[in-house]
Design an enzyme around this catalytic site. Structure first.
Site, PDB file in Angstrom:
ATOM      1  N   ASP A 221       0.865  -1.195   0.000  1.00 32.80           N
ATOM      2  CA  ASP A 221       0.000   0.000   0.000  1.00 32.80           C
ATOM      3  C   ASP A 221       0.890   1.230   0.000  1.00 32.80           C
ATOM      4  O   ASP A 221       2.099   1.137   0.174  1.00 32.80           O
ATOM      5  CB  ASP A 221      -0.864  -0.012   1.269  1.00 32.80           C
ATOM      6  CG  ASP A 221       0.000  -0.068   2.522  1.00 32.80           C
ATOM      7  OD1 ASP A 221       0.417   0.985   3.003  1.00 32.80           O
ATOM      8  OD2 ASP A 221       0.306  -1.171   3.024  1.00 32.80           O
ATOM      9  N   ASP A 223       0.453   3.625   2.271  1.00 33.33           N
ATOM     10  CA  ASP A 223       0.159   4.191   3.588  1.00 33.33           C
ATOM     11  C   ASP A 223      -0.983   5.214   3.435  1.00 33.33           C
ATOM     12  O   ASP A 223      -1.988   4.885   2.811  1.00 33.33           O
ATOM     13  CB  ASP A 223       1.435   4.787   4.211  1.00 33.33           C
ATOM     14  CG  ASP A 223       1.306   4.922   5.717  1.00 33.33           C
ATOM     15  OD1 ASP A 223       0.730   4.013   6.343  1.00 33.33           O
ATOM     16  OD2 ASP A 223       1.751   5.927   6.278  1.00 33.33           O
TER      17      ASP A 223
HETATM   18  N1  LIG Z   1       1.097   1.358   5.844  1.00 31.01           N
HETATM   19  C1  LIG Z   1       1.624   0.517   6.724  1.00 31.01           C
HETATM   20  N2  LIG Z   1       2.067   0.955   7.922  1.00 31.01           N
HETATM   21  C2  LIG Z   1       2.641   0.095   8.798  1.00 31.01           C
HETATM   22  N3  LIG Z   1       2.771  -1.211   8.580  1.00 31.01           N
HETATM   23  C3  LIG Z   1       2.339  -1.687   7.406  1.00 31.01           C
HETATM   24  N4  LIG Z   1       2.350  -2.934   6.901  1.00 31.01           N
HETATM   25  C4  LIG Z   1       1.795  -2.877   5.677  1.00 31.01           C
HETATM   26  N5  LIG Z   1       1.410  -1.624   5.369  1.00 31.01           N
HETATM   27  C5  LIG Z   1       1.748  -0.860   6.439  1.00 31.01           C
END
Ligand SMILES: Nc1ncnc2[nH]cnc12
Ligand SMILES: CSC[C@H]1O[C@H](OP(=O)(O)O)[C@H](O)[C@@H]1O
Length: 307
Positions: A221, A223
């Site tokens: 992703d 975030d």
């Molecule tokens: N955006 C994110 N923040 C923290 N840990 C994660 N693991 C996968 N995506 C994450």
């Protein structure tokens, strides 16, 4: 399946730690399942011993086989201690991460070379305490020799445009909640490449245990800093089901390479040998050493500081 032996009488030098979405690896011959009680408790899952070209490999699920441990609940000391105790010196640790940079696309892999610690001090993070002090170097928290092996295996990954980035800084946050947008932007301004909740204390403990340790991150992703959708668990899991296959391709190629005789010094971590012993020996004077603390550390290093 007939039940497997619960002991294994040869040292296992190589381990894979599976993170979110990677609770087992297939395609290897299971030969034993061990579940040692360490001075720091039980590991988060039984350790599966698998054979690959006659070489034993340990597999441990970081969050438990059913993902029952939150990042701050993972018994990282027991995990690393149990692995060390069965002979492990070389660890490939997988992690699902958020990307903090446009060019690291969801589904890409990153082999980081740095960490910024944003955990909150609530996780036990050292083996050296309670009357036995040691300060190990941690300037380079990962292992450049393993990075070289992983880089050489990038072609094993499938998928159009999936890239393996061979360096980067992982921000390790506390969680379990994801970051705020302000935090996410702050981490970007610090030069963070990816973010997770698992790099620490695992990497520190592996260093204290004199292991060669490398995390392989899989971006799931962007975030919450990006104009696309904010991260949620469904998004992480969705990408992991595709990335997980790729992780298995990559790990197969990496294990093939590590199993070669020419890598025997790397998988026995000859380059880290003695680092912790030195760090402790020159720190706490013999008259200040706690016998209990020493006994615990001897679980990692049999005969440690025995005169
Ligand atoms: N955006 C994110 N923040 C923290 N840990 C994660 N693991 C996968 N995506 C994450
Ligand atoms: C389920 S999203 C957050 C979770 O995913 C990562 O786990 P891991 O590093 O074990 O793959 C991240 O660190 C969080 O624990």
């Amino acid at each position: 399946m007939a039940s497997l032996p619960q002991t294994f009488d040869r040292p296992v030098h190589i381990a894979v730690i599976g993170g979110t979405g990677l609770y087992k690896i297939d395609g290897y011959t299971p030969v034993a399942v061990v579940n040692p009680e360490t001075p720091w408790g039980k590991p988060s899952s039984p350790i599966h011993i698998l054979e690959h070209n006659g070489v034993p490999i340990a597999f441990l699920a970081r969050h438990g086989e059913h993902h029952q441990y939150a990042p701050h609940e993972v018994p990282a000391r027991a995990n690393i201690a149990a692995l060390r105790h069965i002979g492990v010196r070389c660890v490939i640790a997988f992690s699902a991460v958020g990307s903090l940079q446009e060019e690291i696309k969801p589904m890409d892999f990153v082999v980081p070379d740095q960490i910024i610690d944003r955990t909150k001090g609530i996780r036990p993070f050292t083996f050296f305490e309670g009357g036995l002090v040691g300060h190990v170097p941690f300037g380079d928290p990962f292992d450049s020799k393993i990075v070289n092996v992983v880089k050489g295996c990038a072609a094993a990954m499938k998928g159009e445009g999936v890239t393996l980035h061979d360096k980067g800084t992982v921000i390790c946050m506390e969680g379990p909640q994801f970051s705020t947008r302000a935090e996410s932007n702050l981490y970007r301004s610090w030069g963070g490449s990816v973010i997770n909740m698992s790099a620490l204390p695992e990497a520190k403990l592996a260093r204290e245990a004199e292991m060669a340790y490398q995390m392989i991150c899989m971006a799931t992703d962007y975030d919450c800093w990006h104009s696309t959708e904010d991260v949620d668990v469904a998004m992480v899991m969705h990408h992991m089901s595709t990335n997980g296959q790729n992780a298995k391709h990559l790990v197969g190629a990496v294990l093939d390479e590590l199993s070669k005789q020419e890598n025997s010094d790397l998988v026995t971590a000859k380059h880290w040998e003695g680092a912790s012993k030195g760090a402790v020996m020159y720190c706490t004077m013999p008259e200040g050493r706690s016998p209990e603390a020493l006994k615990k550390v001897q679980y990692l290093f049999p005969g440690f500081l025995k005169e």
